[in-house]
Enzyme design. Sequence first.
Site, short mmCIF file in Angstrom:
data_model
loop_
_atom_site.label_atom_id
_atom_site.label_comp_id
_atom_site.label_asym_id
_atom_site.label_seq_id
_atom_site.Cartn_x
_atom_site.Cartn_y
_atom_site.Cartn_z
N HIS A 254 5.26 -1.13 3.61
CA HIS A 254 4.04 -1.88 3.30
C HIS A 254 4.13 -3.32 3.83
O HIS A 254 4.84 -4.15 3.26
CB HIS A 254 3.81 -1.91 1.78
CG HIS A 254 3.41 -0.58 1.23
ND1 HIS A 254 2.10 -0.17 1.15
CD2 HIS A 254 4.15 0.45 0.77
CE1 HIS A 254 2.04 1.04 0.64
NE2 HIS A 254 3.28 1.46 0.39
N GLU B 168 1.85 -5.55 3.77
CA GLU B 168 0.97 -6.46 3.03
C GLU B 168 1.63 -7.15 1.84
O GLU B 168 1.12 -8.16 1.34
CB GLU B 168 -0.28 -5.70 2.55
CG GLU B 168 -0.05 -4.64 1.49
CD GLU B 168 0.34 -3.27 2.03
OE1 GLU B 168 0.23 -2.28 1.29
OE2 GLU B 168 0.78 -3.19 3.19
N CYS C 20 2.15 4.06 5.41
CA CYS C 20 2.74 4.96 4.42
C CYS C 20 2.01 6.31 4.37
O CYS C 20 2.16 7.12 5.26
CB CYS C 20 2.78 4.27 3.05
SG CYS C 20 4.02 4.94 1.93
#
Length: 511
Positions: free
Chosen positions: A169, A171, A82
């Site tokens: 993202h 994660e 990002c």
Amino acid sequence: MHQTILIIDFGSQYTQLIARRVRELNVYCEIYPFHHFEEALSKIKGIKGVILSGSPASVRDSGSPQINVELVRKKFPVLAVCYGAQLIAQQSGGEVRPSSHREYGRANLSTIKDGELFSGMHTGTQVWMSHADTITKIPARFTRIASTSDVDIAAFKIEDEKTFGIQFHPEVTHTTEGKILLKNFVYNICGCAGDWTATSFVEDTVQSLKEKIKDEKVILAISGGVDSTVAAGLLNRAVGKNLHCVFVDNGLLRKNEFNTVLATYKSMGLNVTGVDAKKKFYDALRGVADPEQKRKIIGKIFIDVFDEAAHTIKDVKWLAQGTIYPDVIESISVKGPSVTIKSHHNVGGLPEKMHLKIVEPLRMLFKDEVREVGKALGITGEILGRHPFPGPGLAIRIIGDVTEEKVKILQAADDIFISALKEKDLYHSVWQAATMLLPVQTVGVMGDERTYENVIALRAVNSVDGMTADWSKLPHDFLAMVSSAIINKVKGINRVVYDISSKPPATIEWE
């Protein structure tokens, strides 16, 4: 020396989550804020790759977090997430502009062109976006490797180097194949072996503690909680009887907890001394209702009691503490230490007062990793599976001033609640359960008499790490049973209520 993934934090709310996901792959990693970037490169040995985090900032703003990415490009594989991806694109001559609309939430990768980072992932896979800027133009030698319907450059790779940028993202769980992407990066691209396990951590840490402490004496305050107990287990394996543990009864523990935990510690072979300091704490807390003042008083008395106990042991050189990684990250975070740190977490007064060297064997572990290390050490599940319990104990679950009589009332009610959760096999389906004694008296009827007695509030929440929490949907018949038992068995209570507030906005504890 561990193979290490270096994570550079630009202030993202998800940075710790990146680290946890990498650790779940049995790969060691460390987080450093962007302004410690060059320090991290010189300090950490065995770097195998670098991950750049997201950020709430915009790369277009003056004063936004910056690093010289050239220091790692071509030297290590880089995964820029990002903000990190936008930073690399901008520094290399690309364009980053405000998104036509804020790109937040679920999206799908409509095209995937890379066989390294996206190996095993599927076209159409769901990803999680959270950015107000977007990369609109990439420089020469940058290749677009993924898109969504709204984001043309959802990911890129730089030719002739292992540098990747993604505008989503991986994660977070909403990115359904995010773990595959991270696994591809740390295993296939960085070449990590995935050999950082709880067992290897125990072996390495015990050897390191032996070399550091040698035959000198160590003192450790243990509380019955997971962190201090696992720290004690590691130190006990390393230095044996040279570890002196002190378990203080502050009179604010759960019912019978001091004796049962002390017995558990002795069965573990720990060299432990129990100190009964209940009267000192009760005397100091008399008439004090302010929660923060309670915490400060408890912290001060604890330091005095612990210091006094330490002076009965000759030639102590080391003070051990159960500090864990989130505490370390907090102290050097992008935003600096929190403005308000609850007093009972701040044990900084101990080292200066006692003039001892500090050893913190858990300082690089997350809470879930501490539990895994505890399992590897053979520590009983009774301790490893315990719900979190506040440092000031029942003092902050008694709303208002604290007296020994109130403590006994709360202990009795709490024991009924916790015992019932265990008996009905609900204890481990709840992250934390607590009982509060309220400074409210309500009218009731017991037999033929009207009563005017105290209120107990029950609190049970589900959470992953305590940062957010939802109230537990315990069965109504279970709550009815607990309420009836408390009212019938605990003198002074005639009403029980159940807290159905979530965090945020409500905290887990009431004080």
